[in-house]
Design an enzyme around this catalytic site. Structure first.
Site, PDB file in Angstrom:
ATOM      1  N   HIS A  21      -5.531  26.309  80.185  1.00  0.00           N
ATOM      2  CA  HIS A  21      -4.889  25.885  78.926  1.00  0.00           C
ATOM      3  C   HIS A  21      -5.893  25.192  78.002  1.00  0.00           C
ATOM      4  CE1 HIS A  21      -0.490  26.395  79.995  1.00  0.00           C
ATOM      5  NE2 HIS A  21      -1.130  26.719  81.108  1.00  0.00           N
ATOM      6  N   ASP A 110      -0.309  22.936  72.698  1.00  0.00           N
ATOM      7  CA  ASP A 110      -0.040  23.925  73.737  1.00  0.00           C
ATOM      8  C   ASP A 110       1.462  24.180  73.852  1.00  0.00           C
ATOM      9  OD1 ASP A 110      -1.494  24.967  76.542  1.00  0.00           O
ATOM     10  OD2 ASP A 110       0.642  24.544  76.772  1.00  0.00           O
ATOM     11  N   ALA A 338     -17.475  29.130  89.284  1.00  0.00           N
ATOM     12  CA  ALA A 338     -18.465  30.168  88.936  1.00  0.00           C
ATOM     13  C   ALA A 338     -18.684  30.188  87.428  1.00  0.00           C
ATOM     14  CB  ALA A 338     -17.938  31.523  89.377  1.00  0.00           C
ATOM     15  N   HIS A 355      -6.895  37.769  89.124  1.00  0.00           N
ATOM     16  CA  HIS A 355      -5.500  37.350  89.288  1.00  0.00           C
ATOM     17  C   HIS A 355      -4.725  37.538  87.978  1.00  0.00           C
ATOM     18  CE1 HIS A 355      -6.995  34.036  87.012  1.00  0.00           C
ATOM     19  NE2 HIS A 355      -5.909  33.307  87.138  1.00  0.00           N
ATOM     20  N   SER A 360      -8.819  35.150  81.931  1.00  0.00           N
ATOM     21  CA  SER A 360      -9.610  36.124  82.686  1.00  0.00           C
ATOM     22  C   SER A 360      -9.336  37.531  82.177  1.00  0.00           C
ATOM     23  CB  SER A 360      -9.279  36.038  84.182  1.00  0.00           C
ATOM     24  OG  SER A 360      -9.685  34.795  84.689  1.00  0.00           O
ATOM     25  N   GLN A 380       1.090  36.314  85.052  1.00  0.00           N
ATOM     26  CA  GLN A 380       0.068  37.236  85.565  1.00  0.00           C
ATOM     27  C   GLN A 380       0.612  38.649  85.826  1.00  0.00           C
ATOM     28  OE1 GLN A 380      -1.307  34.878  88.899  1.00  0.00           O
ATOM     29  NE2 GLN A 380      -1.779  33.177  87.530  1.00  0.00           N
TER      30      GLN A 380
HETATM   31  O1  LIG Z   1     -14.758  29.751  88.957  1.00  0.00           O
HETATM   32  C1  LIG Z   1     -14.247  29.837  87.836  1.00  0.00           C
HETATM   33  C2  LIG Z   1     -12.850  29.987  87.653  1.00  0.00           C
HETATM   34  C3  LIG Z   1     -12.368  30.086  86.369  1.00  0.00           C
HETATM   35  N1  LIG Z   1     -13.209  30.020  85.311  1.00  0.00           N
HETATM   36  C4  LIG Z   1     -12.659  30.078  83.936  1.00  0.00           C
HETATM   37  O2  LIG Z   1     -11.421  29.377  83.916  1.00  0.00           O
HETATM   38  C5  LIG Z   1     -10.468  30.044  83.106  1.00  0.00           C
HETATM   39  C6  LIG Z   1      -9.276  30.384  83.964  1.00  0.00           C
HETATM   40  O3  LIG Z   1      -8.206  30.769  83.150  1.00  0.00           O
HETATM   41  P1  LIG Z   1      -7.195  31.933  83.552  1.00  0.00           P
HETATM   42  O4  LIG Z   1      -7.937  33.151  83.875  1.00  0.00           O
HETATM   43  O5  LIG Z   1      -6.197  32.064  82.460  1.00  0.00           O
HETATM   44  O6  LIG Z   1      -6.544  31.478  84.901  1.00  0.00           O
HETATM   45  P2  LIG Z   1      -5.769  30.136  85.373  1.00  0.00           P
HETATM   46  O7  LIG Z   1      -6.703  29.045  85.473  1.00  0.00           O
HETATM   47  O8  LIG Z   1      -5.059  30.536  86.597  1.00  0.00           O
HETATM   48  O9  LIG Z   1      -4.725  29.900  84.165  1.00  0.00           O
HETATM   49  C7  LIG Z   1      -3.416  29.397  84.071  1.00  0.00           C
HETATM   50  O10 LIG Z   1      -3.178  29.409  82.657  1.00  0.00           O
HETATM   51  C8  LIG Z   1      -3.230  30.698  82.034  1.00  0.00           C
HETATM   52  C9  LIG Z   1      -3.027  30.507  80.544  1.00  0.00           C
HETATM   53  O11 LIG Z   1      -1.712  30.119  80.257  1.00  0.00           O
HETATM   54  C10 LIG Z   1      -2.172  31.615  82.646  1.00  0.00           C
HETATM   55  O12 LIG Z   1      -2.291  32.915  82.086  1.00  0.00           O
HETATM   56  C11 LIG Z   1      -2.355  31.670  84.166  1.00  0.00           C
HETATM   57  O13 LIG Z   1      -1.328  32.461  84.749  1.00  0.00           O
HETATM   58  C12 LIG Z   1      -2.337  30.266  84.745  1.00  0.00           C
HETATM   59  O14 LIG Z   1      -2.547  30.302  86.153  1.00  0.00           O
HETATM   60  C13 LIG Z   1     -11.177  31.274  82.549  1.00  0.00           C
HETATM   61  O15 LIG Z   1     -11.667  30.969  81.271  1.00  0.00           O
HETATM   62  C14 LIG Z   1     -12.351  31.493  83.499  1.00  0.00           C
HETATM   63  O16 LIG Z   1     -13.482  32.069  82.881  1.00  0.00           O
HETATM   64  C15 LIG Z   1     -14.552  29.880  85.480  1.00  0.00           C
HETATM   65  O17 LIG Z   1     -15.324  29.837  84.508  1.00  0.00           O
HETATM   66  N2  LIG Z   1     -15.037  29.786  86.747  1.00  0.00           N
END
Ligand SMILES: O=c1ccn([C@@H]2O[C@H](COP(=O)(O)OP(=O)(O)O[C@H]3O[C@H](CO)[C@@H](O)[C@H](O)[C@H]3O)[C@@H](O)[C@H]2O)c(=O)[nH]1
Length: 459
Positions: A21, A110, A338, A355, A360, A380
């Protein structure tokens, strides 16, 4: 910087404690600063490191409003408790606003912070919702909570295979009950926490405007649908929100410091051919169960692919013993955070087991990699549907909670296939990637951003 925007002050409020978020709202803040606006970001001390690179780069136009973390309210559902506890910031924000010599003209918050619509109305300023989810995911969330009473009554027996359809949303998405967000499945009519959560989520629909982290080529049909739902055009699709290559937020440290020296990882990647590596990561919230991890590592051993596997140290599952030795040379394991964005942007990465968190999803599509979808909860499943069924840029490898386990042989086959040069999914995702670049450089997303800044600066 134009004079018309230089004095416009906005308040930005990300949902605390959640990378998925906060990261995109910080990227949005960067766009606002680049267009000459003054921004104050409400941030907790835990999340402050994520904002610091921008604070250092924009010392006179970016400010922080550091509020003490409220105690999480005890609640039936942990996320609802967290959402409700944020309302304790209402009064401190009012006090800050009243004592500010040049207070903000609008608040961008948000979608979980829907109570800020009441705050905005009390302060006499505009309320703008920021959705960290895609428009399809948001449309489903909204429809689900609007009709939650009827939906729960229709599936009174809580049949896990009951099919819940959303016929009013384009392409009529349908999901089995077990893919409906847990919070909605747990809904208890009349329970104050659930009713408050619902009230504030629905209040977002009466906001002055909504900003989405998406772009026209990806979700145009849903953007149009949302404009009809809101009854006006103040819906801006400004994504993909990603840091600038040479900007203050490095793609190697975005969202957190990499657990290992990026140089080591990129030296390894540099030695691989184009599109010859699968990147596997499940975001900031999901951790695989022991059974899922066992099936995934077994599939990786059966396959021939090069891969980067990111596992969170906090997870309950662990890498089977001896695995790292058996895949030495073609497997790189990251235990912790990562540098995802930089990895996805590397020419050697050709596919992404994800996921399907919305960030992502966007990062993978923008990088032009084939998407292998493994959704677990929340939006997701909708994101996976968009990628696989509507855009044709991915294939399903697994879906569901900890008990859903892929067949290792089939997963190995999909991993191998995902790196083939001529698969149609790769061709389509490359086109969507080019469209993303165009949208943010001078296309629809840049135009929407300009329009938002123009309208908000006229207040
Ligand atoms: O090792 C890691 C893991 C994550 N990321 C970053 O962290 C963010 C992760 O965001 P996202 O892919 O959206 O996953 P979640 O952290 O699981 O996000 C939550 O929030 C999102 C936005 O509302 C929802 O779509 C998801 O379902 C919810 O789990 C991204 O920018 C990734 O690039 C990293 O850089 N390194």
């Amino acid at each position: 910087m134009s004079d018309s925007t230089s004095n416009t002050h906005l308040l930005v409020y990300p949902f605390p404690g959640s990378s998925g978020h906060i990261i995109p709202l910080i990227d949005l803040t960067h766009l606002l600063l680049r267009r000459g606006l003054t921004v104050t970001v409400i941030i907790s001390s835990d999340d402050l490191p994520l904002l610091e690179p921008l604070l250092n780069s924009y010392p006179s136009s970016l400010h922080k409003l550091l509020l003490s973390d409220p105690q999480i309210s005890p609640s039936t559902h942990p996320l609802i408790g967290k959402v409700i506890s944020t309302q304790k910031q209402f009064e401190p924000i009012v006090q800050w606003f009243k004592s500010h010599p040049s207070p903000p003209v609008a608040i961008i918050s948000d979608f979980f912070l829907g109570w800020t619509s009441e705050l905005a109305s009390l302060l006499g300023i505009r309320h703008v919702v920021f959705s960290p989810s895609g428009v399809l995911g948001y449309s489903i969330l909204h429809t689900l909570w609007r009709n939650i009473v009827e939906i729960n009554a229709k599936n009174g027996d809580k049949d896990e295979n009951y099919l819940l359809s959303y016929p009013e949303i384009p392409s009529s998405p349908t999901f089995p009950w077990h893919q409906v967000p847990q919070m909605a499945r747990d809904y208890k009519k009349g329970n104050n926490d659930f009713e408050d959560f619902r009230k504030w989520l629905l209040a977002n629909m009466t906001s002055w405007g909504v900003i989405y982290n998406t772009y026209d080529e990806l979700e145009g049909v849903y953007i149009d649908y949302m404009k009809k739902q809101m009854g006006h055009d103040r819906i801006w699709a400004v994504g993909p929100l990603l840091p600038y290559i040479d900007g203050p937020i490095a793609s190697t440290t975005r969202g957190g410091s990499s657990v290992m020296a990026p140089d080591k990882l990129f030296m390894w990647l540099d030695k691989k051919h184009d599109d010859s590596v699968v990147y596997i990561c499940f975001g900031s919230q999901v951790t695989l169960s022991e059974k899922q991890m066992s099936a995934l590592t077994c599939a990786l051993e059966l396959s021939d692919v090069n891969f980067i596997l990111c596992v969170k140290a906090s997870g309950s599952s662990s890498i089977p013993s001896g695995f790292e030795d058996r895949v030495a040379g073609r497997g790189f394991i990251i235990k912790g955070w990562a540098p995802q964005l930089a990895v996805l942007r590397h020419r050697a990465v050709g596919s992404f087991v994800t996921h399907c968190g919305w960030n992502s999803t966007l990062e993978g599509v923008a990088a032009g990699v084939m998407m292998l979808t493994w959704p677990s909860f929340a939006d997701q499943f909708a994101d996976a549907k968009l990628l696989v069924d509507q855009l044709g840029v991915g294939k399903r490898v697994c879906e569901g909670g900890p008990e859903s386990v892929p067949d290792p042989a089939e997963l190995a086959r999909l991993l191998d296939e995902s790196l083939c040069a001529d698969i149609p999914e790769r061709v389509r995702v490359k086109k969507l990637s080019q469209a993303a670049t165009k949208a943010v450089k001078h296309g629809t997303s840049a135009q929407d951003m300009d329009m938002f800044v123009k309208l908000i600066s006229e207040i």
